[in-house]
Structure formats: C-alpha cells, structure tokens
Scaffold this motif. Structure first.
Motif, short mmCIF file in Angstrom:
data_model
loop_
_atom_site.label_atom_id
_atom_site.label_comp_id
_atom_site.label_asym_id
_atom_site.label_seq_id
_atom_site.Cartn_x
_atom_site.Cartn_y
_atom_site.Cartn_z
N PRO A 21 3.95 3.79 1.45
CA PRO A 21 4.51 3.40 0.15
C PRO A 21 4.70 4.62 -0.74
O PRO A 21 3.94 5.61 -0.64
CB PRO A 21 3.44 2.47 -0.43
N ALA A 22 5.68 4.58 -1.61
CA ALA A 22 5.95 5.70 -2.51
C ALA A 22 4.75 6.01 -3.41
O ALA A 22 4.56 7.15 -3.85
CB ALA A 22 7.18 5.42 -3.35
N SER A 23 3.93 4.99 -3.69
CA SER A 23 2.80 5.17 -4.60
C SER A 23 1.61 5.86 -3.96
O SER A 23 0.71 6.33 -4.67
CB SER A 23 2.35 3.81 -5.15
N GLU A 24 1.57 5.94 -2.64
CA GLU A 24 0.42 6.55 -1.96
C GLU A 24 0.65 8.02 -1.72
O GLU A 24 1.77 8.49 -1.51
CB GLU A 24 0.16 5.85 -0.62
N GLY A 25 -0.46 8.77 -1.71
CA GLY A 25 -0.40 10.19 -1.39
C GLY A 25 -0.19 10.40 0.09
O GLY A 25 -0.25 9.47 0.90
N PRO A 26 0.04 11.64 0.50
CA PRO A 26 0.21 11.95 1.93
C PRO A 26 -1.09 11.76 2.68
O PRO A 26 -2.18 11.67 2.09
CB PRO A 26 0.63 13.41 1.92
N ILE A 27 -1.00 11.68 4.00
CA ILE A 27 -2.18 11.52 4.85
C ILE A 27 -2.81 12.88 5.13
O ILE A 27 -2.13 13.81 5.60
CB ILE A 27 -1.81 10.82 6.17
N GLY A 28 -4.10 13.01 4.85
CA GLY A 28 -4.80 14.26 5.12
C GLY A 28 -5.44 14.26 6.50
O GLY A 28 -5.29 13.33 7.29
#
Length: 412
Positions: A314-321
C-alpha cells in the motif's frame, strides 16, 4: 613461581597500560614505580626492554550494561510514536531462532494494544528489557549516524524516450551461499558468486555488469531516466518509480553482487572534484548534473551493485527492511547485525542534520546496509519523498546508541 609463568604475568600486566611509560632506573626490591610489574612481594620489578613491540590491548566489549538514567532524554521521548514499529519488530521476529527470548515481551505488547499511554510503555520497556551501551572496539562510545529515505524516480516498462537505464532483478546465474549451517559464527555473512566451469568465482562487478547489460535484458524490471538517481536508489535499497500513466511501482532490495561498497563521495574528494563539506547526496547530484560525461566512470568506482524486486505494498506503508517488515519513518534504523540484533529496540542520542538540535528517541533496528558497518553505526530512515530526501542527504551526525535486550539475549 616458574620463570615462564613469571614472564607471562609480566607480559599481561604490561598489556594493561605500562607499555608507553619510560624504562625506569633500578629500584629497591619490592618497590613498584609506574611501569614495572611486581610479580611477587620482595621480587625485583620486571620492565619491558627499551623499544619493545607489544601486542595491542584487547578490544572493548561491544555491549556494556547501562542504567535507564544513562539514556539522555529517555524520560521525555514519545514512546507511543515508536510503538507501531516495535509491534512490527515482533512480527518479524516470529520464527527466528531467538524468538523464545523475545516472545514474553511481544506477548505482553500485544496485550497492551495499539495505543497504550506513555507511562505504561515506559514501565513495559523498563521491566522487560536491559539497556546496553554500544561500544566500539577501541573503547569509544560515539559513532556516525547517517540518514536514508525512499526516493521517487521516473521510469517506464520499455526502454523508450529518456527511460534507458535498467533496473535489474536478480540474475539467474547469481549464486548466494549461506555458510551459517556449517559455521554459526558466520550467520550474518553471505557469499555471492557465479559458476565458471566447476569453480565458483566472484560475481561481476558494477563495471562488468554495465558492459554485459544487453545479456541481462531478461532480468530488467524497469528503465529509469537518470543514472545518478538509479545509483542512489541502490544505496537507499528501496524506492518508487512513477510510470508514464501515473501509476507507481514499489521496488525493494532483492540481492547484491557480493562486491564491497565504495563511497563515490569519497572518490570525488580524493580526485579533488569536491570538498569534504560538499560530498552530501545533494552535492554529488549537483556534480553529476554538471559533469554528465564523467558519471559512468564515477559510478563504476563503486564495484557493488544492488538488484531489486517489485513489491505489492500500500502507498501508506514504508518499504520492507531486512527484518521483513515495513519501515516506520523516523522510528526505524539500519544497523550492523554483527553487533545489534535485527528487531531490537535501540535508544538513539544524536542530533538533527547539520544542527545541534537533539535527536533522542527510541527506534527499531529493522534494516541493514552495505555501508553500515561498525558497532556504533546507524542509518536513520526519514521516510518517503523530497523532504525526507533532503534530510537524509544532509545527515552525517555523531551519536550514541543503547540497544535494549530481553533477559537471556545480552552478553554472557
């Protein structure tokens, strides 16, 4: 005492701090000036020979037990802002070998809910965790805190128009070798290579990959319109690409070619192209705009190359670390997992970019990076977009770090 043990005792004592003292004159038996070692009452002092080369002192332990009152600003931080990131860490730790040690704290965190008050959170952390001051091998407790962000690039699915710089997925011939099952001490290391006959040899460097780009077309995910922006996308490890129809593609780190990261800012300084104070992300971008013919040569000075994968987020979530969970702006950091466990809460005491304004807050170790090496070392995630990029590009601060660990996970 046997002579060999006597000499050993003298050597160990010398390592404790008298190697730099001048060789003293003879003294009465049993007297002990600053440098000599008295192996036994009444015995003659033992001094190192003049000009003796002694081994360096042992490295300091990376984790030093601390008290909560040692953490500057711990009582003033808004712990609720870090709580969603902590709950994400718990999700990422499920199934890990260390999960049984984390589980009691994570189970209690779930019971506290999504928005506990600050007092409850402070009691939770102080009852469930022990703070440890991160300490460099030489005994210092300060290190470099940089910043990173999620950039936005322009690109396309086809190499038409200005979009002609390939964003590569993982090549089919890249081998990633995990040695942790055979050598547990190497759990944070991976070997990358390729087969040459029946031998494994190093994988292609950045310059070699660029020379072979035509053979890698099948692994191209997207084409973007700016090589320096693509380079910084690789440094950040994740980003977004806007396509001509306005849609956004999310990209995340997939793998790396196994070559060490080389700072192009340092290369420009060594070549006399930039002064040290100019070698920020913005300074490097400005240099690249002014010197387009030199860009490829500069980029190839860094042999490391990052491969990507498309993410459905989703656009609201940050990238996956690296922990496998979305990063939280201003509450997630990248660390060196050899000294700071992935998923752990960390209290950071630094300052805002190019400022003395304190930046003291609880963050979560949820990512790693090729340039993030060392005990007191972190990359602070600022979030997505131009403003986050401006902050990340200017951030090169000195700071201290305390890692918070549950019982059983601290040093033995």
């Amino acid at each position: 005492m046997p002579r060999r043990l006597l000499l050993l005792a003298a050597s160990l004592a010398l390592l404790a701090g008298c190697a730099t003292a001048p060789r003293p004159a003879a003294t009465t038996a049993g007297a002990c000036p600053a440098c000599p070692v008295c192996p036994a009452p009444g015995a003659a002092p033992v001094c190192p020979p003049a000009g003796a080369q002694l081994p360096p002192p042992p490295a300091a332990k990376p984790l030093q037990p601390a008290r909560w009152e040692d953490l500057p600003g711990w009582g003033e931080d808004d712990l609720g802002a870090a709580w969603p990131a902590f709950l994400q860490s718990c999700k990422g730790l499920v199934g890990k070998k260390e999960w049984p040690l984390w589980r009691p704290a994570c189970d209690e965190a779930q019971a506290l809910g999504s928005k506990p008050d600050n007092g409850s959170l402070r009691r939770f952390f102080e009852s469930r965790f022990q703070p440890y001051l991160l300490t460099n091998p030489e005994g210092t407790v300060e290190g470099m805190i940089t910043g990173y962000y999620e950039p936005l690039l322009k690109g396309s699915r086809k190499p038409t128009g200005p979009g002609r710089y390939a964003v590569l997925g993982v090549p089919d011939d890249l081998l990633t070798i995990d040695l942790s099952e055979l050598y547990p001490d190497l759990k944070n290391y991976r070997l990358r290579g390729r087969l040459l006959g029946n031998k494994v040899v190093p994988y292609w460097s950045r310059a070699e990959l660029m020379a072979r780009e035509d053979s890698l077309k099948a692994r191209t995910l997207l084409w973007v319109d700016d090589p320096i922006e693509l380079f910084f996308l690789q440094i950040q490890g994740s980003g977004r690409v806007r396509l001509p129809d306005g849609s956004i593609v999310r990209l995340g780190y997939a793998d790396q070619n196994g070559h060490p990261y080389q700072s192009i800012g340092r290369v420009l300084i060594e070549r006399g192209e930039l002064k040290p104070e100019q070698a920020s992300m913005q300074g490097i971008q400005a240099w690249a705009r002014a010197n387009p013919a030199k860009v490829n040569d500069l980029l190839n000075a860094n042999p490391s190359y990052v491969f990507f994968r498309e993410l459905d987020l989703p656009a609201s979530e940050g990238p996956i670390g690296a922990l496998g969970v979305p990063l939280t702006p201003e509450r997630s950091i990248a660390i060196d997992p050899r000294s700071t466990p992935l998923g752990a809460p960390v209290f950071l005491a630094a300052s805002h970019p190019n400022s003395s304004k304190p930046l003291r807050r609880l963050v979560l170790a949820q990512d790693t990076g090729g340039a993030i090496k060392g005990v007191v070392r972190a990359d602070y995630f600022w979030g997505y977009g131009a403003e986050a990029g401006a902050l990340a590009g200017r951030m090169k601060q000195t700071g201290q770090m305390w890692v918070l660990l549950p019982p059983g996970l601290g040093p033995r």
